[in-house]
Write a protein that holds these residues in place. Structure first.
Motif, PDB file in Angstrom:
ATOM      1  N   VAL A 177     -14.090  18.754  -9.441  1.00 21.49           N
ATOM      2  CA  VAL A 177     -13.546  19.163  -8.142  1.00 21.49           C
ATOM      3  C   VAL A 177     -14.272  18.474  -6.990  1.00 21.49           C
ATOM      4  N   ASN A 178     -15.585  18.318  -7.126  1.00 17.06           N
ATOM      5  CA  ASN A 178     -16.370  17.744  -6.036  1.00 17.06           C
ATOM      6  C   ASN A 178     -16.603  16.242  -6.167  1.00 17.06           C
ATOM      7  N   GLY A 179     -16.433  15.703  -7.383  1.00 18.25           N
ATOM      8  CA  GLY A 179     -16.779  14.304  -7.606  1.00 18.25           C
ATOM      9  C   GLY A 179     -15.630  13.326  -7.706  1.00 18.25           C
ATOM     10  N   CYS A 180     -14.467  13.779  -8.139  1.00 13.56           N
ATOM     11  CA  CYS A 180     -13.323  12.861  -8.294  1.00 13.56           C
ATOM     12  C   CYS A 180     -12.725  12.531  -6.935  1.00 13.56           C
ATOM     13  N   ASP A 181     -12.297  11.284  -6.762  1.00 18.45           N
ATOM     14  CA  ASP A 181     -11.611  10.974  -5.513  1.00 18.45           C
ATOM     15  C   ASP A 181     -10.264  11.693  -5.480  1.00 18.45           C
ATOM     16  N   GLU A 182      -9.705  11.810  -4.319  1.00 18.04           N
ATOM     17  CA  GLU A 182      -8.510  12.631  -4.123  1.00 18.04           C
ATOM     18  C   GLU A 182      -7.344  12.193  -5.017  1.00 18.04           C
ATOM     19  N   GLU A 183      -7.141  10.886  -5.152  1.00 14.97           N
ATOM     20  CA  GLU A 183      -6.030  10.391  -5.960  1.00 14.97           C
ATOM     21  C   GLU A 183      -6.217  10.727  -7.435  1.00 14.97           C
ATOM     22  N   ARG A 184      -7.449  10.532  -7.920  1.00  8.85           N
ATOM     23  CA  ARG A 184      -7.732  10.854  -9.322  1.00  8.85           C
ATOM     24  C   ARG A 184      -7.575  12.347  -9.571  1.00  8.85           C
ATOM     25  N   LEU A 185      -8.032  13.178  -8.658  1.00 12.24           N
ATOM     26  CA  LEU A 185      -7.912  14.623  -8.792  1.00 12.24           C
ATOM     27  C   LEU A 185      -6.437  15.034  -8.842  1.00 12.24           C
ATOM     28  N   ALA A 186      -5.621  14.419  -7.991  1.00  9.37           N
ATOM     29  CA  ALA A 186      -4.181  14.718  -7.993  1.00  9.37           C
ATOM     30  C   ALA A 186      -3.554  14.336  -9.328  1.00  9.37           C
ATOM     31  N   ASP A 187      -3.978  13.213  -9.889  1.00  3.45           N
ATOM     32  CA  ASP A 187      -3.454  12.776 -11.190  1.00  3.45           C
ATOM     33  C   ASP A 187      -3.816  13.776 -12.293  1.00  3.45           C
ATOM     34  N   ILE A 188      -5.049  14.276 -12.260  1.00  2.00           N
ATOM     35  CA  ILE A 188      -5.492  15.251 -13.256  1.00  2.00           C
ATOM     36  C   ILE A 188      -4.638  16.513 -13.182  1.00  2.00           C
ATOM     37  N   LEU A 189      -4.413  17.002 -11.974  1.00  2.00           N
ATOM     38  CA  LEU A 189      -3.630  18.226 -11.800  1.00  2.00           C
ATOM     39  C   LEU A 189      -2.172  18.026 -12.223  1.00  2.00           C
ATOM     40  N   TYR A 190      -1.659  16.823 -11.998  1.00  2.00           N
ATOM     41  CA  TYR A 190      -0.266  16.541 -12.374  1.00  2.00           C
ATOM     42  C   TYR A 190      -0.126  16.336 -13.876  1.00  2.00           C
ATOM     43  N   MET A 191      -1.032  15.558 -14.465  1.00  5.54           N
ATOM     44  CA  MET A 191      -0.943  15.236 -15.898  1.00  5.54           C
ATOM     45  C   MET A 191      -1.232  16.441 -16.782  1.00  5.54           C
ATOM     46  N   TYR A 192      -2.285  17.171 -16.458  1.00  7.26           N
ATOM     47  CA  TYR A 192      -2.747  18.229 -17.351  1.00  7.26           C
ATOM     48  C   TYR A 192      -2.323  19.628 -16.926  1.00  7.26           C
ATOM     49  N   GLY A 193      -1.920  19.782 -15.671  1.00  7.97           N
ATOM     50  CA  GLY A 193      -1.436  21.089 -15.217  1.00  7.97           C
ATOM     51  C   GLY A 193       0.044  21.074 -14.902  1.00  7.97           C
ATOM     52  N   GLU A 194       0.637  19.859 -14.909  1.00  9.28           N
ATOM     53  CA  GLU A 194       2.059  19.688 -14.578  1.00  9.28           C
ATOM     54  C   GLU A 194       2.395  20.387 -13.263  1.00  9.28           C
ATOM     55  N   MET A 195       1.491  20.224 -12.286  1.00  9.98           N
ATOM     56  CA  MET A 195       1.663  20.830 -10.967  1.00  9.98           C
ATOM     57  C   MET A 195       2.487  19.917 -10.069  1.00  9.98           C
ATOM     58  N   LYS A 196       3.614  20.407  -9.611  1.00  2.69           N
ATOM     59  CA  LYS A 196       4.501  19.600  -8.778  1.00  2.69           C
ATOM     60  C   LYS A 196       3.886  19.317  -7.408  1.00  2.69           C
TER      61      LYS A 196
END
Length: 341
Positions: A177-196
């Motif tokens: 949450v604190n270390g990933c850049d914003e784009e990478r964090l968004a990718d994680i939430l989309y890929m693994y949480g399928e968050m629209k």
């Protein structure tokens, strides 16, 4: 211990996190090699899902070699052990130290391996096992993890943002949450949480952490809560926590490695039984059972016939109404079964 051996051990323990963890696991398991162990069920730790269905799926041979790669509370392992005789063997894997407390005493043929199941092939080679007759994997998060507030797996409690299955190694959810850049964090939430709305959620987290690090589950939920519709808040929060947990534990990579190793290790007629709980892992398991690889690539022989090492048996099994009443957390479980050709 000689100076040469000591130097090698220090090298292993200071190289990469993966080698350091594996080296410590070898040292720990060597100490337990000759201990007789049995399995006791810790009912409060985790209720075994579709227990009878799993035993039927494995089609257990009394003298065979079996692996339970998700030992947890020991429920599935205990059921397997009760069906084994003579020189049969059962290996129970779990990377969480808490699970090790669910082992009792004096059952010949049982070996506990405190390790991530991604190292299945390494450990079977270490124990001199060339082939296995069956493998069971229950991929769900245990009730123990969800109910132990300090582990940080649940948004129901305000606790350190950890989410590691193995508390000895790896990054925490707070690190992500604190270390990933914003784009990478968004990718994680989309890929693994399928968050629209993964981009909006990631942007909100990135803005909040500039003011102060996000260290607890409560701090995280307070940041993202305004972005979630009231009627879907619990479901969306669960998706967020699922995404962070998967990334923290590298669950998808570990699953792919374990399934590839299991496919190679299974003897002809051996059974692979896997319980999944969300579409991401279920897709990987289904692909592996149908095609022999996690990507679902179909390989054909000279005559155009599908070349796959496994054959799926039966339809997908889900918990019965009675089980759902007893254990509501099993509601999303799916059991898939395959046999080695």
């Amino acid at each position: 211990m000689t100076s040469k051996t000591t130097g090698m051990w220090r090298f292993l323990c200071t190289f990469t996190p993966q080698i350091r963890t594996f080296a410590m696991q070898v040292k720990s398991n060597k100490a337990n090699d000759n201990k007789n162990q049995t399995v006791k069920t810790a009912g409060s730790y985790h209720v075994p899902v579709m227990l009878d269905e799993c035993m039927e799926a494995l089609d257990i041979r009394p003298g065979g070699v079996y692996v339970d790669v998700t030992f947890g509370g020991g429920g599935h392992s205990r059921a397997i052990m009760s069906r084994l005789k003579g020189g049969a063997r059962l290996f129970g894997f779990d990377q969480d130290a808490d699970a090790e407390r669910n082992i009792g005493q004096a059952a010949e043929g049982f070996t506990f391996v405190r390790s991530n199941f991604r190292y299945l092939a390494n450990w079977m080679r270490y124990y001199g096992v060339d082939h296995i007759d069956g493998l069971l994997a229950d991929l769900g998060v245990s009730s123990h993890h969800l109910d132990e507030a300090e582990r940080g797996f649940s948004f129901r409690y305000d606790a350190p943002l950890d989410m590691r299955m193995n508390k000895r190694a790896g990054m925490t959810a707070a690190d992500i949450v604190n270390g990933c850049d914003e784009e990478r964090l968004a990718d994680i939430l989309y890929m693994y949480g399928e968050m629209k709305n993964s981009r909006r959620v990631a942007a909100a987290i990135a803005a909040a952490r500039q003011r102060a690090s996000i260290k607890t589950t409560g701090e995280l939920t307070s940041v993202v809560e305004p972005l979630m519709r009231r009627e879907r808040e619990k479901k969306d929060m669960a998706r967020l926590f699922q995404a962070l947990r998967i990334e923290a534990n590298q669950e998808m990579d570990a699953l792919k490695e374990m399934l590839a190793a299991a496919t190679r290790l299974l003897a002809p007629g051996g059974r692979l039984a896997v319980i999944t709980y969300h579409s991401l892992e279920d897709r990987i398991v289904k692909n592996c059972m149908k095609t022999g690889n996690a990507e679902g690539r179909t390989e054909k022989d000279f005559y155009g016939r599908c070349n796959t090492p496994l054959r799926m048996t039966g339809k997908v099994t889900v918990p019965s109404e009675d089980e759902l009443a007893r254990n509501p957390r099993s509601r999303s479980a799916k059991l898939r079964i395959a046999e080695k050709l």
